[in-house]
Structures are given as structure tokens and as C-alpha cells.
Design a protein around this motif. Structure first.
Motif, PDB file in Angstrom:
ATOM      1  N   MET A 197       0.837  -1.103   0.026  1.00 22.56           N
ATOM      2  CA  MET A 197      -0.398   0.178   0.164  1.00 22.56           C
ATOM      3  C   MET A 197       1.466   0.949  -0.034  1.00 22.56           C
ATOM      4  N   LYS A 198       1.037   1.497  -0.876  1.00 17.33           N
ATOM      5  CA  LYS A 198       1.816   2.853  -1.094  1.00 17.33           C
ATOM      6  C   LYS A 198       1.284   4.343  -0.478  1.00 17.33           C
ATOM      7  N   CYS A 199       1.900   4.708   0.121  1.00 14.02           N
ATOM      8  CA  CYS A 199       1.867   5.607   1.781  1.00 14.02           C
ATOM      9  C   CYS A 199       2.549   6.975   1.366  1.00 14.02           C
ATOM     10  N   ARG A 200       1.994   8.283   0.315  1.00 18.34           N
ATOM     11  CA  ARG A 200       3.198   9.329   0.073  1.00 18.34           C
ATOM     12  C   ARG A 200       2.358  10.457   0.789  1.00 18.34           C
ATOM     13  N   PRO A 201       3.755  11.454   1.002  1.00 17.48           N
ATOM     14  CA  PRO A 201       3.456  12.024   1.056  1.00 17.48           C
ATOM     15  C   PRO A 201       2.171  13.314   1.567  1.00 17.48           C
ATOM     16  N   GLU A 202       1.893  13.727   0.519  1.00 21.46           N
ATOM     17  CA  GLU A 202       0.774  13.883   0.069  1.00 21.46           C
ATOM     18  C   GLU A 202      -0.487  13.890   0.919  1.00 21.46           C
ATOM     19  N   SER A 203      -0.476  12.251   1.218  1.00 20.70           N
ATOM     20  CA  SER A 203      -1.583  11.882   2.293  1.00 20.70           C
ATOM     21  C   SER A 203      -1.147  11.097   3.829  1.00 20.70           C
ATOM     22  N   ASN A 204       0.125  12.260   4.236  1.00 11.13           N
ATOM     23  CA  ASN A 204      -0.030  12.122   4.965  1.00 11.13           C
ATOM     24  C   ASN A 204       0.391  10.499   5.327  1.00 11.13           C
ATOM     25  N   PHE A 205       0.755  10.062   4.720  1.00 10.89           N
ATOM     26  CA  PHE A 205       1.532   8.196   4.448  1.00 10.89           C
ATOM     27  C   PHE A 205       0.800   7.844   4.667  1.00 10.89           C
ATOM     28  N   PHE A 206      -0.474   7.510   3.963  1.00  9.23           N
ATOM     29  CA  PHE A 206      -1.901   6.967   4.676  1.00  9.23           C
ATOM     30  C   PHE A 206      -1.909   6.297   2.727  1.00  9.23           C
ATOM     31  N   PRO A 207      -2.577   5.352   3.294  1.00 12.90           N
ATOM     32  CA  PRO A 207      -2.624   4.546   2.002  1.00 12.90           C
ATOM     33  C   PRO A 207      -3.929   4.638   1.566  1.00 12.90           C
ATOM     34  N   ASP A 208      -3.983   4.780  -0.507  1.00 11.78           N
ATOM     35  CA  ASP A 208      -4.937   5.306  -0.850  1.00 11.78           C
ATOM     36  C   ASP A 208      -5.697   3.710  -1.037  1.00 11.78           C
ATOM     37  N   LEU A 209      -7.142   4.035  -0.102  1.00 12.49           N
ATOM     38  CA  LEU A 209      -7.634   2.686   0.102  1.00 12.49           C
ATOM     39  C   LEU A 209      -8.452   2.079  -0.566  1.00 12.49           C
ATOM     40  N   SER A 210      -9.180   2.825  -2.292  1.00 12.08           N
ATOM     41  CA  SER A 210      -9.720   2.706  -2.910  1.00 12.08           C
ATOM     42  C   SER A 210      -8.588   2.002  -3.765  1.00 12.08           C
ATOM     43  N   THR A 211      -8.123   2.401  -4.014  1.00  6.45           N
ATOM     44  CA  THR A 211      -6.947   1.443  -4.994  1.00  6.45           C
ATOM     45  C   THR A 211      -6.248   0.198  -4.540  1.00  6.45           C
ATOM     46  N   THR A 212      -7.363   0.016  -3.025  1.00  6.89           N
ATOM     47  CA  THR A 212      -6.191  -1.039  -3.094  1.00  6.89           C
ATOM     48  C   THR A 212      -7.142  -2.529  -2.680  1.00  6.89           C
ATOM     49  N   PRO A 213      -6.258  -3.576  -3.333  1.00  5.57           N
ATOM     50  CA  PRO A 213      -7.239  -4.681  -3.337  1.00  5.57           C
ATOM     51  C   PRO A 213      -7.057  -5.622  -2.024  1.00  5.57           C
ATOM     52  N   ARG A 214      -8.244  -6.112  -2.494  1.00  6.69           N
ATOM     53  CA  ARG A 214      -8.287  -7.248  -0.828  1.00  6.69           C
ATOM     54  C   ARG A 214      -7.457  -7.528  -0.313  1.00  6.69           C
ATOM     55  N   THR A 215      -7.725  -8.010   0.718  1.00  5.43           N
ATOM     56  CA  THR A 215      -6.465  -9.034   1.080  1.00  5.43           C
ATOM     57  C   THR A 215      -6.760  -9.358   3.304  1.00  5.43           C
ATOM     58  N   ASP A 216      -6.722 -10.696   3.190  1.00  8.76           N
ATOM     59  CA  ASP A 216      -7.357 -10.822   4.258  1.00  8.76           C
ATOM     60  C   ASP A 216      -6.447 -10.499   6.429  1.00  8.76           C
ATOM     61  N   ILE A 217      -5.290  -9.925   5.481  1.00  7.83           N
ATOM     62  CA  ILE A 217      -4.828  -9.404   6.824  1.00  7.83           C
ATOM     63  C   ILE A 217      -4.171  -7.944   6.195  1.00  7.83           C
ATOM     64  N   ILE A 218      -3.851  -6.950   7.406  1.00  9.47           N
ATOM     65  CA  ILE A 218      -3.649  -5.561   6.991  1.00  9.47           C
ATOM     66  C   ILE A 218      -2.644  -5.534   8.261  1.00  9.47           C
ATOM     67  N   PHE A 219      -1.711  -4.891   7.746  1.00 10.12           N
ATOM     68  CA  PHE A 219      -0.808  -5.332   8.542  1.00 10.12           C
ATOM     69  C   PHE A 219      -0.426  -3.352   8.444  1.00 10.12           C
ATOM     70  N   PHE A 220      -0.653  -2.909   9.628  1.00 13.26           N
ATOM     71  CA  PHE A 220      -0.958  -1.037   9.897  1.00 13.26           C
ATOM     72  C   PHE A 220      -0.342  -0.530  10.890  1.00 13.26           C
ATOM     73  N   CYS A 221       0.863   0.146  11.104  1.00 15.22           N
ATOM     74  CA  CYS A 221       1.587   1.071  12.185  1.00 15.22           C
ATOM     75  C   CYS A 221       1.101   2.528  12.037  1.00 15.22           C
ATOM     76  N   SER A 222       0.560   3.137  13.324  1.00 13.02           N
ATOM     77  CA  SER A 222       0.167   4.246  13.540  1.00 13.02           C
ATOM     78  C   SER A 222       0.658   4.342  15.609  1.00 13.02           C
ATOM     79  N   PRO A 223       1.513   6.058  15.324  1.00 15.89           N
ATOM     80  CA  PRO A 223       2.663   6.475  14.025  1.00 15.89           C
ATOM     81  C   PRO A 223       3.632   5.183  13.562  1.00 15.89           C
ATOM     82  N   ASN A 224       3.273   5.934  12.830  1.00 13.30           N
ATOM     83  CA  ASN A 224       4.395   5.038  11.589  1.00 13.30           C
ATOM     84  C   ASN A 224       5.989   5.140  11.431  1.00 13.30           C
ATOM     85  N   ASN A 225       6.362   3.681  11.834  1.00 10.33           N
ATOM     86  CA  ASN A 225       7.245   3.498  11.573  1.00 10.33           C
ATOM     87  C   ASN A 225       8.353   3.194  10.207  1.00 10.33           C
ATOM     88  N   PRO A 226       8.795   4.030   9.133  1.00 11.25           N
ATOM     89  CA  PRO A 226       9.888   5.217   9.218  1.00 11.25           C
ATOM     90  C   PRO A 226       8.885   6.436   9.529  1.00 11.25           C
TER      91      PRO A 226
END
Length: 442
Positions: A197-226
Motif C-alpha cells: 500500500m503505497k504511502c505518499r507524503p501528500e496524504s500524510n503517508f496514508f494509503p489510497d484504499l480506493s485502489t487497494t485490493p482486498r486482502t485477509d490481513i492488513i498490517f498497519f502502524c501508527s504512528p508509522n515507523n519509519p
């Protein structure tokens, strides 16, 4: 002055030390053991791991630099290890517990695999107020890194996985080891079976979920490292709704939640409905300087279930009872002490010290006209060097300023062109690093 900012947990993390290179499977002469070999084959999953470990590779380059420059005053702004002493009120509780073990009355052997009941309750009451999290849903452990792998043991081999890009490498590595990642695509540095899930600075490094395909598990770190970015309430609400719509489970890493200074949620369970789709992994390491003491916890809600309706918490409890004998009772005594009002205030002061370090580094890079991110809700600065290799930037900073950083590509392909800078360290070293960077890049 010999400044050494030891700023990371020294954990083996199998990320590519040189992008686009992989092990030649058992073909290189220096990889083959000379002499007797057993008939036990090596796991194909282990062979699928990328070339080497990021931090040992950094250490090798650091050591080579010191060999060539023995009088250099090295400053380590790379790994994320805390440096300030643990408050006495906490260490005294651990010392008291340790001394009690030498008495007949105070000796304790095995404790509950899930953790001491008083500590589990204290975590729920202190850190999860108004979220509905209960003490019996909290499993105390010896580290968040360990819990990431323990959770992976619950899942079928063919479950699909998504990770932020860039993100903490353990999510990907554990998926590779357990055979869920597919083949490494050498040209992209990505595994074919993992959704990045590409995380870009223009979205405060939050992924675009509208283009993210379905998966069983989503690993998500917040506040994000790195990147140091923290997801907003609205963004996490979107993530929870996305997981619910897709029938996914979020593995939420909140190891740096205590550093949040704005109104960003400190827990996924502040979001309505999250208990039906998420677990949360967190740690005392950065909260209390327990990187060497080793103490963490995972929240597994009773509401979370598999596709057949079976509660995940029952399987997680089974894994803990089978693969873990419980965290050290000495560490747990320290953890309980951390959550007292007096100790928590002392810890907040220490975190404030690290936050001031972060501000110094943030201001330094910003004054040099660089694009810099993070630093508000996490003890990391994410600095962009457009068009440059992150390993080349790492090498240049090391050779020209005697400062160790971390190349961004070590956190995934999306980290190319960045370096991560840690603010854990003694103030005099942070100030000296700032001076060196200003002098070199001015």
C-alpha cells in the motif's frame, strides 16, 4: 566527546541490504558449508528472504568506517534504541521483585502465560479508557516483534497480506518465513504475494484504499515507523470500514502511540467497530525505555472472529500457552509500576526530552531547505533526497559527517530516496549532529 546514539532495537530484520539482489540458492562457494552436511533441506521460505539484515549491514559499514577513521567521533542516529535512564520508581519495583525471589515467601515460578492479572487490568484501565477493551483481552509478552510472529502462526498458509510501503520490515519478513509472500520480484524489490500500500507524503503517508485490493490481513502502524506520521481519526475510520467491508483483519501496531501530541487516535479501538476487525500490538520499549527489559502486549478483542465464527482470542490464547511461558515476572513488576501516576509523569518527561531532540533535528533539516516529514508524533525524522539512492545518501552522510542514519529502502521500495533519522540520544550528541549537518549541507 564520543557520541554514540544507540537508537534502535537490535532486531534481525530481513530486508534487502542492497536492493535488487538475492541469495544465489546454495550455489555460492562462500555460502556452502565445508565438511559434513545433514540430509535436512533448508526451508524454501527462508531461502526466499531478501539478501540480508538491514541493521547488521549498517553495523558492518559503520565498523568499516571506524576502521578507516579510528579517531572519528561517531554519532548514531540510526537504530531506535532509547538512551535515557529508566525512572527509579520503576527500577525499584523490579529490584524489589528480584530480591523477593531469594525468599521463601516471595519466590514465584511460572506465572500465567497471558500475563499478570493486575498488569493486564492496569493496561486496560490506563491505556484503553473508554474503548471497551478489558483486561482479559490483553496478552502480556516479551516484545511486540515476537507477537507479530505469534499472530502469524494462527493463520492459514494461503491468507493474503497487505503492508504499508514503507513500513516496519517485520510484517513482510514474518509473512515470507511462513510462506505467504510469494516470490521476490528482483526488479521491484517486492514479493508477488504481498500487496504494498503505497504511502505518499501528500496524504500524510496514508494509503489510497480506493485502489487497494482486498486482502485477509492488513498490517498497519501508527504512528508509522519509519515516516513518523500518525493516521487521523477519519483515516482510521476509513481503514476500519474498509476492513469490515472486505472481511479483513487489521494488525495494528501502536508501539509509538505515547509520542502522539495532536488529536490523532492512540489506539485503533477508539474507532467504532474496530473490535470486530482488529487486534492491536504495543510495547513498553519506547514508552518506558524497556528495549532491554522486554515487555509488550497484544489486545485480541472477544468480538473478533474467523469466517466460521470461531473467536480469534481462543486460538491466540492457545498459541500463547503452547509457544510462550509468560513474560518475566520482574519485567511485569516494572510494567505495573510504569502505569502509576507518579511513574507515568516521569516517563512523559523523558518522552518530552526525546521530542525536543526531534524538534532540533527537524529544524536542522528544514533550515537546509530539505523536505522533511514526521517528528510531530514519533521520534523519527523522514528526510527526502529526491532522485538519490538512499544507500548513497547514507554513505555520504556517514563519510562526510560521521553520522549513522538508516537508508529508507530498508523499509520497503517506497522508502527509496529517503533516510530515517532517530531522535533517541543524549542532547549533546543531537546538538553536535545538528552542527555537523548544517556545516556540510549549508
Amino acid at each position: 566527546m564520543h557520541c554514540q546514539l544507540l537508537s534502535c532495537i537490535c532486531i534481525p530484520r530481513a530486508v534487502s541490504v542492497q536492493p535488487k539482489t538475492t541469495f544465489a540458492r546454495s550455489k555460492s562457494a562462500n555460502e556452502r558449508k565445508v565438511g559434513h552436511c545433514t540430509k535436512v533441506p533448508r526451508s524454501n521460505n527462508m531461502e526466499s528472504l531478501q539478501t540480508g539484515y538491514l541493521f547488521p549491514e549498517i553495523f558492518i559499514r559503520e565498523s568499516e568506517h571506524m576502521r578507516k577513521n579510528p579517531h572519528a567521533r561517531l554519532i548514531k542516529l540510526g537504530v531506535g534504541d532509547t538512551t535515557e535512564p529508566i525512572p527509579d520508581i520503576i527500577t525499584s519495583a523490579m529490584a524489589e521483585q528480584a530480591r523477593a525471589l531469594s525468599t521463601g515467601r516471595g519466590y514465584r515460578g511460572y506465572g500465567p502465560e497471558q500475563g499478570d492479572a493486575a498488569l493486564r487490568t492496569a493496561i486496560a484501565e490506563k491505556l484503553y479508557q473508554d474503548t471497551g477493551v478489558k483486561g482479559n483481552e490483553i496478552f502480556v509478552s516479551d516484545g511486540a516483534q515476537c507477537d507479530i510472529s505469534r499472530f502469524q502462526m494462527l493463520l492459514a498458509p494461503n491468507v493474503s497480506v497487505a503492508v504499508q510501503d514503507p513500513s516496519f520490515p517485520a510484517y513482510t519478513d514474518s509473512s515470507v518465513i511462513l510462506g505467504r509472500a510469494g516470490k521476490l520480484q528482483v526488479e521491484t524489490g517486492k514479493y508477488g504475494g504481498i500487496v504494498y500500500m503505497k504511502c505518499r507524503p501528500e496524504s500524510n503517508f496514508f494509503p489510497d484504499l480506493s485502489t487497494t485490493p482486498r486482502t485477509d490481513i492488513i498490517f498497519f502502524c501508527s504512528p508509522n515507523n519509519p515516516t513518523g506520521s500518525a493516521a487521523s481519526w477519519q483515516q482510521l475510520k476509513q481503514l476500519v470500514e474498509f476492513a469490515k467491508a472486505n472481511g479483513s483483519i487489521i494488525v495494528y501496531d501502536s508501539a509509538y502511540a505515547a509520542y502522539i501530541t495532536d488529536d490523532s487516535p492512540r489506539s485503533i479501538f477508539q474507532i467504532p467497530g474496530a473490535k470486530e476487525v482488529a487486534i492491536e500490538i504495543s510495547s513498553f520499549s519506547k514508552l518506558a525505555g524497556f528495549t532491554g527489559v522486554r515487555l509488550a502486549w497484544t489486545v485480541v478483542p472477544e468480538e473478533l472472529s474467523y469466517s466460521n465464527g470461531y473467536p480469534v482470542i481462543k486460538d491466540y490464547n492457545r498459541i500463547v500457552c503452547t509457544c510462550f511461558n509468560g513474560a518475566s515476572n520482574i519485567s511485569q513488576a516494572g510494567g505495573l509500576a510504569c502505569l502509576s501516576a507518579e511513574a507515568y509523569k516521569a516517563l512523559s518527561n523523558i518522552m518530552g526530552y526525546y521530542k525536543e531532540n526531534t524538534k532540533i533535528l527537524l529544524d536542522t533539516f528544514a533550515s537546509l531547505g530539505m523536505k522533511v516529514y514526521g517528528g510531530t508524533n514519533a521520534p523519527y525524522i523522514w528526510v527526502h533526497f529526491p532522485g538519490l539512492s538512499s544507500w548513497d545518501v547514507f554513505t555520504e552522510i556517514l563519510e562526510k559527517t560521521d553520522i549513522v542514519t538508516v537508508p529508507g529502502v530498508g523499509f520497503g521500495p517506497g522508502g527509496e530516496g529517503y533516510v530515517r533519522v532517530s531522535s533517541f540520544g543524549h542532547r549533546e550528541c543531537i546538538l553536535e549532529a545538528s552542527k555537523r549537518l548544517r556545516n556540510y549541507y549549508k
